[in-house]
Design a protein around this motif. Structure first.
Motif, PDB file in Angstrom:
ATOM      1  N   ARG A  22      17.898 -53.422  20.046  1.00 24.77           N
ATOM      2  CA  ARG A  22      16.502 -53.827  19.971  1.00 24.77           C
ATOM      3  C   ARG A  22      16.337 -54.859  18.873  1.00 24.77           C
ATOM      4  N   LYS A  23      15.310 -55.645  18.961  1.00 23.27           N
ATOM      5  CA  LYS A  23      15.005 -56.657  17.958  1.00 23.27           C
ATOM      6  C   LYS A  23      14.410 -55.953  16.740  1.00 23.27           C
ATOM      7  N   HIS A  24      15.032 -56.165  15.597  1.00 24.69           N
ATOM      8  CA  HIS A  24      14.552 -55.542  14.363  1.00 24.69           C
ATOM      9  C   HIS A  24      13.420 -56.352  13.748  1.00 24.69           C
ATOM     10  N   ASP A  25      12.533 -55.641  13.071  1.00 24.90           N
ATOM     11  CA  ASP A  25      11.546 -56.285  12.215  1.00 24.90           C
ATOM     12  C   ASP A  25      12.284 -56.781  10.973  1.00 24.90           C
ATOM     13  N   PRO A  26      11.714 -57.737  10.234  1.00 19.92           N
ATOM     14  CA  PRO A  26      12.399 -58.211   9.022  1.00 19.92           C
ATOM     15  C   PRO A  26      12.682 -57.103   8.002  1.00 19.92           C
ATOM     16  N   VAL A  27      11.786 -56.123   7.891  1.00 21.33           N
ATOM     17  CA  VAL A  27      11.972 -54.988   6.982  1.00 21.33           C
ATOM     18  C   VAL A  27      11.668 -53.714   7.760  1.00 21.33           C
ATOM     19  N   GLU A  28      12.583 -52.751   7.691  1.00 20.91           N
ATOM     20  CA  GLU A  28      12.393 -51.459   8.356  1.00 20.91           C
ATOM     21  C   GLU A  28      12.842 -50.344   7.414  1.00 20.91           C
ATOM     22  N   TYR A  29      12.311 -49.158   7.646  1.00 16.46           N
ATOM     23  CA  TYR A  29      12.594 -47.988   6.819  1.00 16.46           C
ATOM     24  C   TYR A  29      13.355 -46.963   7.644  1.00 16.46           C
ATOM     25  N   PHE A  30      14.265 -46.234   6.971  1.00 10.07           N
ATOM     26  CA  PHE A  30      15.127 -45.283   7.660  1.00 10.07           C
ATOM     27  C   PHE A  30      15.294 -44.020   6.830  1.00 10.07           C
ATOM     28  N   SER A  31      15.538 -42.917   7.528  1.00 14.99           N
ATOM     29  CA  SER A  31      15.720 -41.639   6.845  1.00 14.99           C
ATOM     30  C   SER A  31      17.171 -41.364   6.490  1.00 14.99           C
ATOM     31  N   GLY A  32      18.107 -42.112   7.063  1.00 15.67           N
ATOM     32  CA  GLY A  32      19.514 -41.842   6.770  1.00 15.67           C
ATOM     33  C   GLY A  32      20.432 -42.967   7.185  1.00 15.67           C
ATOM     34  N   TRP A  33      21.723 -42.699   7.036  1.00 17.04           N
ATOM     35  CA  TRP A  33      22.749 -43.653   7.440  1.00 17.04           C
ATOM     36  C   TRP A  33      23.951 -42.870   7.910  1.00 17.04           C
ATOM     37  N   GLY A  34      24.783 -43.522   8.693  1.00 14.35           N
ATOM     38  CA  GLY A  34      25.949 -42.837   9.230  1.00 14.35           C
ATOM     39  C   GLY A  34      27.169 -43.725   9.212  1.00 14.35           C
ATOM     40  N   GLY A  35      28.314 -43.104   9.151  1.00 10.81           N
ATOM     41  CA  GLY A  35      29.568 -43.830   9.189  1.00 10.81           C
ATOM     42  C   GLY A  35      29.969 -44.393   7.844  1.00 10.81           C
ATOM     43  N   TYR A  36      31.179 -44.902   7.806  1.00 15.38           N
ATOM     44  CA  TYR A  36      31.697 -45.474   6.572  1.00 15.38           C
ATOM     45  C   TYR A  36      32.163 -46.905   6.777  1.00 15.38           C
ATOM     46  N   GLY A  37      31.637 -47.572   7.789  1.00 10.04           N
ATOM     47  CA  GLY A  37      31.925 -48.977   8.006  1.00 10.04           C
ATOM     48  C   GLY A  37      30.841 -49.828   7.371  1.00 10.04           C
ATOM     49  N   LEU A  38      31.093 -51.101   7.324  1.00  8.45           N
ATOM     50  CA  LEU A  38      30.105 -52.047   6.841  1.00  8.45           C
ATOM     51  C   LEU A  38      29.882 -53.099   7.905  1.00  8.45           C
ATOM     52  N   PRO A  39      28.704 -53.608   8.098  1.00  2.74           N
ATOM     53  CA  PRO A  39      27.503 -53.176   7.384  1.00  2.74           C
ATOM     54  C   PRO A  39      27.147 -51.724   7.725  1.00  2.74           C
ATOM     55  N   ILE A  40      26.503 -51.096   6.807  1.00  4.40           N
ATOM     56  CA  ILE A  40      26.111 -49.704   6.952  1.00  4.40           C
ATOM     57  C   ILE A  40      25.274 -49.522   8.230  1.00  4.40           C
ATOM     58  N   ARG A  41      25.370 -48.369   8.864  1.00  4.48           N
ATOM     59  CA  ARG A  41      24.598 -48.094  10.083  1.00  4.48           C
ATOM     60  C   ARG A  41      23.405 -47.214   9.697  1.00  4.48           C
ATOM     61  N   LEU A  42      22.224 -47.809   9.720  1.00  5.85           N
ATOM     62  CA  LEU A  42      21.008 -47.092   9.356  1.00  5.85           C
ATOM     63  C   LEU A  42      20.532 -46.254  10.531  1.00  5.85           C
ATOM     64  N   THR A  43      20.076 -45.039  10.250  1.00  4.55           N
ATOM     65  CA  THR A  43      19.659 -44.114  11.309  1.00  4.55           C
ATOM     66  C   THR A  43      18.282 -43.537  10.998  1.00  4.55           C
ATOM     67  N   GLY A  44      17.615 -43.070  12.028  1.00  8.28           N
ATOM     68  CA  GLY A  44      16.331 -42.394  11.852  1.00  8.28           C
ATOM     69  C   GLY A  44      15.230 -43.316  11.372  1.00  8.28           C
ATOM     70  N   ARG A  45      14.914 -44.318  12.166  1.00 11.46           N
ATOM     71  CA  ARG A  45      13.857 -45.266  11.768  1.00 11.46           C
ATOM     72  C   ARG A  45      12.551 -44.517  11.536  1.00 11.46           C
ATOM     73  N   ILE A  46      11.885 -44.843  10.426  1.00 14.02           N
ATOM     74  CA  ILE A  46      10.621 -44.207  10.052  1.00 14.02           C
ATOM     75  C   ILE A  46       9.624 -45.303   9.660  1.00 14.02           C
ATOM     76  N   THR A  47       8.385 -44.905   9.488  1.00 16.29           N
ATOM     77  CA  THR A  47       7.354 -45.849   9.055  1.00 16.29           C
ATOM     78  C   THR A  47       7.338 -45.933   7.528  1.00 16.29           C
ATOM     79  N   LYS A  48       6.635 -46.917   7.003  1.00 21.67           N
ATOM     80  CA  LYS A  48       6.463 -47.057   5.550  1.00 21.67           C
ATOM     81  C   LYS A  48       5.753 -45.834   4.991  1.00 21.67           C
ATOM     82  N   ASP A  49       4.750 -45.330   5.713  1.00 22.77           N
ATOM     83  CA  ASP A  49       4.039 -44.132   5.262  1.00 22.77           C
ATOM     84  C   ASP A  49       4.972 -42.922   5.197  1.00 22.77           C
ATOM     85  N   GLU A  50       5.862 -42.791   6.176  1.00 24.03           N
ATOM     86  CA  GLU A  50       6.827 -41.691   6.146  1.00 24.03           C
ATOM     87  C   GLU A  50       7.798 -41.852   4.977  1.00 24.03           C
TER      88      GLU A  50
END
Length: 128
Positions: free
Chosen positions: A26-54
């Motif tokens: 999917r097309k990412h917004d310029p800035v996004e928030y996430f609850s976690g990350w997974g894996g040990y490769g780079l670039p890091i894999r961000l997981t659990g997209r959340i809102t700024k309020d969350e």
């Protein structure tokens, strides 16, 4: 029998379409928030997209969340892990024209910066 064959063909086509849809990034917004990350490769894999309020609610509880910054080519160019209102770690990425990772600058919790350069054929691994 013809009905069964037709049903199998329709199901197979639907499954193939669903798999293709799942693999389409999917097309990412310029800035996004996430609850976690997974894996040990780079670039890091961000997981659990959340809102700024969350993210703000997570921070208010004293827990960590991540911020991802994306370029116009949908690549992660920076990620920041926030913990208790402060930067816990950060990665800044630079890419070759073919999209492979060229360079990463990592800042650890103590503020120490480490820079790694990669050849176009290298597979980058996570580091502090």
């Amino acid at each position: 029998m013809k009905t069964l064959i037709l049903l199998c063909v329709v199901l197979a086509a639907g499954l193939a379409g669903w798999i293709a849809w799942q693999r389409t990034p999917r097309k990412h917004d310029p800035v996004e928030y996430f609850s976690g990350w997974g894996g040990y490769g780079l670039p890091i894999r961000l997981t659990g997209r959340i809102t700024k309020d969350e993210a703000d609610a997570i921070a208010a509880r004293g827990n960590a969340y991540l911020i991802g910054y994306f370029d116009g080519d949908n690549r992660l160019v920076r990620n920041v892990k926030m913990l208790r209102g402060e930067v816990f770690f950060e990665h800044v990425y630079d890419y070759y024209p073919n999209g492979r990772l060229r360079r990463v600058k990592a800042t650890n919790p103590e503020g120490v910066e480490t820079v790694r350069e990669y050849r176009p054929s290298d597979r980058a691994g996570f580091f502090w």
